[in-house]
Write a protein that holds these residues in place. Structure first.
Motif, PDB file in Angstrom:
ATOM      1  N   VAL A 191      11.509 -85.425  45.895  1.00 44.24           N
ATOM      2  CA  VAL A 191      11.206 -83.841  46.310  1.00 44.24           C
ATOM      3  C   VAL A 191      10.401 -84.074  45.806  1.00 44.24           C
ATOM      4  O   VAL A 191       8.665 -83.407  46.387  1.00 44.24           O
ATOM      5  CB  VAL A 191      11.840 -82.751  46.443  1.00 44.24           C
ATOM      6  CG1 VAL A 191      11.598 -81.392  46.788  1.00 44.24           C
ATOM      7  CG2 VAL A 191      13.207 -82.932  47.616  1.00 44.24           C
ATOM      8  N   LEU A 192      10.146 -83.955  44.476  1.00 46.26           N
ATOM      9  CA  LEU A 192       8.785 -83.983  43.193  1.00 46.26           C
ATOM     10  C   LEU A 192       7.321 -84.256  43.886  1.00 46.26           C
ATOM     11  O   LEU A 192       6.083 -83.838  43.638  1.00 46.26           O
ATOM     12  CB  LEU A 192       8.750 -83.208  42.417  1.00 46.26           C
ATOM     13  CG  LEU A 192       9.830 -82.262  41.741  1.00 46.26           C
ATOM     14  CD1 LEU A 192      10.575 -82.341  40.102  1.00 46.26           C
ATOM     15  CD2 LEU A 192       9.295 -80.772  41.461  1.00 46.26           C
ATOM     16  N   ALA A 193       7.716 -85.200  43.943  1.00 46.88           N
ATOM     17  CA  ALA A 193       6.609 -87.050  43.962  1.00 46.88           C
ATOM     18  C   ALA A 193       5.999 -86.357  45.549  1.00 46.88           C
ATOM     19  O   ALA A 193       5.131 -86.539  45.638  1.00 46.88           O
ATOM     20  CB  ALA A 193       7.698 -88.051  44.178  1.00 46.88           C
ATOM     21  N   LEU A 194       6.561 -85.704  46.655  1.00 48.59           N
ATOM     22  CA  LEU A 194       5.934 -85.598  47.428  1.00 48.59           C
ATOM     23  C   LEU A 194       5.604 -84.844  48.020  1.00 48.59           C
ATOM     24  O   LEU A 194       4.429 -84.207  48.325  1.00 48.59           O
ATOM     25  CB  LEU A 194       7.341 -85.395  49.090  1.00 48.59           C
ATOM     26  CG  LEU A 194       8.247 -86.943  49.074  1.00 48.59           C
ATOM     27  CD1 LEU A 194       9.631 -86.525  50.428  1.00 48.59           C
ATOM     28  CD2 LEU A 194       7.786 -88.307  49.663  1.00 48.59           C
ATOM     29  N   MET A 195       6.021 -83.596  47.098  1.00 42.52           N
ATOM     30  CA  MET A 195       5.564 -81.704  47.348  1.00 42.52           C
ATOM     31  C   MET A 195       3.947 -82.448  46.267  1.00 42.52           C
ATOM     32  O   MET A 195       2.618 -81.918  46.617  1.00 42.52           O
ATOM     33  CB  MET A 195       5.752 -81.107  46.142  1.00 42.52           C
ATOM     34  CG  MET A 195       7.195 -80.421  46.982  1.00 42.52           C
ATOM     35  SD  MET A 195       8.190 -79.120  46.384  1.00 42.52           S
ATOM     36  CE  MET A 195       7.611 -78.498  45.474  1.00 42.52           C
ATOM     37  N   ALA A 196       4.093 -82.946  45.240  1.00 38.00           N
ATOM     38  CA  ALA A 196       2.897 -83.405  44.605  1.00 38.00           C
ATOM     39  C   ALA A 196       1.528 -84.494  45.657  1.00 38.00           C
ATOM     40  O   ALA A 196       0.755 -83.698  45.339  1.00 38.00           O
ATOM     41  CB  ALA A 196       3.556 -84.118  43.524  1.00 38.00           C
ATOM     42  N   GLY A 197       2.067 -85.557  46.291  1.00 46.58           N
ATOM     43  CA  GLY A 197       1.117 -86.305  47.308  1.00 46.58           C
ATOM     44  C   GLY A 197       0.904 -85.842  48.005  1.00 46.58           C
ATOM     45  O   GLY A 197      -0.079 -85.714  47.887  1.00 46.58           O
ATOM     46  N   PHE A 198       1.789 -84.783  48.347  1.00 44.70           N
ATOM     47  CA  PHE A 198       0.713 -84.387  49.642  1.00 44.70           C
ATOM     48  C   PHE A 198      -0.142 -83.190  49.235  1.00 44.70           C
ATOM     49  O   PHE A 198      -0.987 -82.853  50.081  1.00 44.70           O
ATOM     50  CB  PHE A 198       2.316 -83.518  51.057  1.00 44.70           C
ATOM     51  CG  PHE A 198       1.539 -82.725  51.819  1.00 44.70           C
ATOM     52  CD1 PHE A 198       1.794 -83.856  53.152  1.00 44.70           C
ATOM     53  CD2 PHE A 198       0.918 -81.826  51.834  1.00 44.70           C
ATOM     54  CE1 PHE A 198       1.507 -83.505  54.118  1.00 44.70           C
ATOM     55  CE2 PHE A 198       0.456 -81.177  53.095  1.00 44.70           C
ATOM     56  CZ  PHE A 198       1.021 -81.818  54.556  1.00 44.70           C
ATOM     57  N   SER A 199       0.252 -82.140  48.205  1.00 47.19           N
ATOM     58  CA  SER A 199      -0.376 -81.190  47.942  1.00 47.19           C
ATOM     59  C   SER A 199      -1.941 -81.871  47.000  1.00 47.19           C
ATOM     60  O   SER A 199      -3.293 -81.526  48.287  1.00 47.19           O
ATOM     61  CB  SER A 199       0.102 -80.160  46.708  1.00 47.19           C
ATOM     62  OG  SER A 199       1.288 -79.946  47.163  1.00 47.19           O
ATOM     63  N   LEU A 200      -1.937 -82.959  46.593  1.00 42.08           N
ATOM     64  CA  LEU A 200      -3.153 -83.403  46.110  1.00 42.08           C
ATOM     65  C   LEU A 200      -3.789 -84.197  47.047  1.00 42.08           C
ATOM     66  O   LEU A 200      -5.456 -83.646  47.199  1.00 42.08           O
ATOM     67  CB  LEU A 200      -2.954 -84.783  44.807  1.00 42.08           C
ATOM     68  CG  LEU A 200      -2.598 -84.582  43.550  1.00 42.08           C
ATOM     69  CD1 LEU A 200      -1.494 -85.284  42.905  1.00 42.08           C
ATOM     70  CD2 LEU A 200      -3.066 -83.539  42.928  1.00 42.08           C
ATOM     71  N   ARG A 201      -3.096 -84.300  48.384  1.00 42.09           N
ATOM     72  CA  ARG A 201      -4.307 -85.399  49.642  1.00 42.09           C
ATOM     73  C   ARG A 201      -4.809 -84.200  49.810  1.00 42.09           C
ATOM     74  O   ARG A 201      -5.813 -84.049  50.136  1.00 42.09           O
ATOM     75  CB  ARG A 201      -3.422 -86.250  50.464  1.00 42.09           C
ATOM     76  CG  ARG A 201      -3.067 -87.955  49.952  1.00 42.09           C
ATOM     77  CD  ARG A 201      -1.695 -88.846  50.454  1.00 42.09           C
ATOM     78  NE  ARG A 201      -0.694 -88.268  50.723  1.00 42.09           N
ATOM     79  CZ  ARG A 201       0.112 -87.922  51.092  1.00 42.09           C
ATOM     80  NH1 ARG A 201      -0.640 -89.268  52.441  1.00 42.09           N
ATOM     81  NH2 ARG A 201       1.063 -87.362  51.657  1.00 42.09           N
ATOM     82  N   LEU A 234      -8.240 -90.627  47.276  1.00 37.56           N
ATOM     83  CA  LEU A 234      -8.511 -89.842  47.290  1.00 37.56           C
ATOM     84  C   LEU A 234      -9.220 -87.900  46.642  1.00 37.56           C
ATOM     85  O   LEU A 234      -9.879 -88.029  46.656  1.00 37.56           O
ATOM     86  CB  LEU A 234      -8.259 -88.902  48.337  1.00 37.56           C
ATOM     87  CG  LEU A 234      -7.814 -89.353  49.737  1.00 37.56           C
ATOM     88  CD1 LEU A 234      -6.288 -88.694  50.190  1.00 37.56           C
ATOM     89  CD2 LEU A 234      -9.115 -89.117  50.631  1.00 37.56           C
ATOM     90  N   ALA A 235      -7.984 -87.499  45.021  1.00 33.72           N
ATOM     91  CA  ALA A 235      -8.711 -87.251  44.592  1.00 33.72           C
ATOM     92  C   ALA A 235      -9.395 -87.522  44.112  1.00 33.72           C
ATOM     93  O   ALA A 235     -10.658 -86.646  43.384  1.00 33.72           O
ATOM     94  CB  ALA A 235      -7.321 -86.755  43.188  1.00 33.72           C
ATOM     95  N   ALA A 236      -9.574 -88.832  43.286  1.00 36.08           N
ATOM     96  CA  ALA A 236     -10.618 -88.958  42.740  1.00 36.08           C
ATOM     97  C   ALA A 236     -12.563 -89.410  43.503  1.00 36.08           C
ATOM     98  O   ALA A 236     -13.517 -88.798  42.803  1.00 36.08           O
ATOM     99  CB  ALA A 236     -11.008 -90.543  42.106  1.00 36.08           C
ATOM    100  N   LEU A 237     -12.095 -89.118  44.553  1.00 37.96           N
ATOM    101  CA  LEU A 237     -13.689 -88.738  45.653  1.00 37.96           C
ATOM    102  C   LEU A 237     -13.816 -87.585  46.024  1.00 37.96           C
ATOM    103  O   LEU A 237     -15.035 -87.592  45.778  1.00 37.96           O
ATOM    104  CB  LEU A 237     -13.416 -90.273  47.005  1.00 37.96           C
ATOM    105  CG  LEU A 237     -13.514 -91.409  47.212  1.00 37.96           C
ATOM    106  CD1 LEU A 237     -12.943 -92.007  48.337  1.00 37.96           C
ATOM    107  CD2 LEU A 237     -14.554 -91.654  45.891  1.00 37.96           C
ATOM    108  N   ALA A 238     -12.971 -86.860  45.351  1.00 31.81           N
ATOM    109  CA  ALA A 238     -13.272 -85.294  45.823  1.00 31.81           C
ATOM    110  C   ALA A 238     -13.829 -84.578  44.375  1.00 31.81           C
ATOM    111  O   ALA A 238     -14.452 -83.283  44.916  1.00 31.81           O
ATOM    112  CB  ALA A 238     -11.740 -84.473  46.246  1.00 31.81           C
ATOM    113  N   LEU A 239     -12.440 -85.600  43.026  1.00 33.28           N
ATOM    114  CA  LEU A 239     -13.807 -84.796  42.033  1.00 33.28           C
ATOM    115  C   LEU A 239     -15.021 -84.702  41.761  1.00 33.28           C
ATOM    116  O   LEU A 239     -16.272 -84.612  41.020  1.00 33.28           O
ATOM    117  CB  LEU A 239     -12.678 -85.429  41.186  1.00 33.28           C
ATOM    118  CG  LEU A 239     -11.333 -84.511  41.209  1.00 33.28           C
ATOM    119  CD1 LEU A 239     -10.981 -84.898  40.048  1.00 33.28           C
ATOM    120  CD2 LEU A 239     -11.566 -82.948  40.409  1.00 33.28           C
ATOM    121  N   LEU A 240     -15.718 -85.889  42.392  1.00 31.99           N
ATOM    122  CA  LEU A 240     -16.721 -87.212  42.042  1.00 31.99           C
ATOM    123  C   LEU A 240     -18.136 -86.782  43.494  1.00 31.99           C
ATOM    124  O   LEU A 240     -18.590 -86.773  42.701  1.00 31.99           O
ATOM    125  CB  LEU A 240     -16.737 -88.474  42.176  1.00 31.99           C
ATOM    126  CG  LEU A 240     -15.853 -89.234  41.590  1.00 31.99           C
ATOM    127  CD1 LEU A 240     -15.771 -90.226  41.248  1.00 31.99           C
ATOM    128  CD2 LEU A 240     -16.311 -89.149  39.980  1.00 31.99           C
TER     129      LEU A 240
END
Length: 260
Positions: free
Chosen positions: A119-129, A253-259
């Motif tokens: 559950v935590l992995a899914l929440m983290a993955g969806f939230s970050l994306r 996606l996170a990397a591109l957003a940060l950069l």
């Protein structure tokens, strides 16, 4: 190989990686093997990403809220794939997060129930994306976000083929074994296509530095995850292959957003 063989492989790869209906003629008389079709995983990723990508284009043209657009696009992507890769991520998180040996972890992966780690992995993955897509959409606009979705879809599915090839099967049954491991030329083709498509599409949409660093982080994430799976399980499963896609997609996606 003839041109029609590549079309066949794209259709078979897309049918395997998504719920998109493919014409029956591509599967008639086929033994179900993906050994060669795995080379077309990045192009299948492009086909899959067209659906959420078009949602982004339409909603951004209509002036919709960027956060809401990002969430709707991800929901469409999950519907298109049937949450295939999310299921792999959740099962892998539950298994690797549990105490116990290799056999215990493999038994957890086969359990249809989901645990706290999953559950935590899914929440983290969806939230970050979702947050990353919101940032990219806000900064780069709808068209460039569309290109980013295509790029990430291609690269993350190339990472799946690489992970699959790098490790032996962790068990002697399961989907990954049933469809056959990708052969070496197919893996080289998948990696080449994934790198080329990601580089081309992100150069136009985000620029040189995000492209180079994004590729590096995708490679690092795939390498690190594969090393962890090798150390803990001794081989791949269908779940670890799916988790590879989710991990590399989220990281890119996170990397591109940060950069940006």
């Amino acid at each position: 190989m003839q041109f029609n063989d590549y079309i066949d492989d794209i259709a078979r790869a897309t049918g395997f990686l998504s719920r998109l209906p493919m014409p029956a003629r591509y599967f008639d008389g086929h033994d179900g093997s993906l050994s060669r079709a795995a080379g077309m995983f990045p192009l299948a990723g492009l086909v899959i990403a067209l659906c959420p990508g078009l949602v982004v284009l339409v909603l951004s043209w209509l002036g919709a809220n960027t956060a809401l657009t990002a969430i709707i696009a991800l929901i469409v992507l999950i519907v298109v794939t049937g949450a295939l890769h999310e299921d792999g991520l959740a099962d892998s998180a539950d298994a690797l997060g549990a105490r116990g040996g290799r056999d215990h972890m493999l038994s957890i992966m086969k359990d249809s129930r989901i645990g706290a780690y999953g559950v935590l992995a899914l929440m983290a993955g969806f939230s970050l994306r979702a947050v990353a897509l919101t940032i990219i959409l806000s900064v780069a606009g709808g068209w460039n976000t569309f290109l980013v979705l295509l790029a990430v879809a291609a690269a993350s599915r190339a990472a799946m083929a690489w992970h699959w090839n790098e490790l032996p099967p962790a068990r002697h049954d399961g989907v990954a074994v049933a469809v056959g491991a990708p052969d070496t030329p197919a893996v080289k083709l998948a990696v080449g296509l994934g790198i080329g498509l990601f580089a081309l599409l992100t150069l136009f949409s985000t620029g040189l530095i995000p492209t180079v660093l994004g590729l590096g982080l995708i490679a690092l994430a795939a390498w690190q995850w594969t090393g962890t799976v090798r150390a803990r399980l001794g081989g791949h499963t269908g779940d670890t292959i799916g988790a590879t896609q989710q991990i590399t997609e989220t990281v890119s996606l996170a990397a591109l957003a940060l950069l940006l």
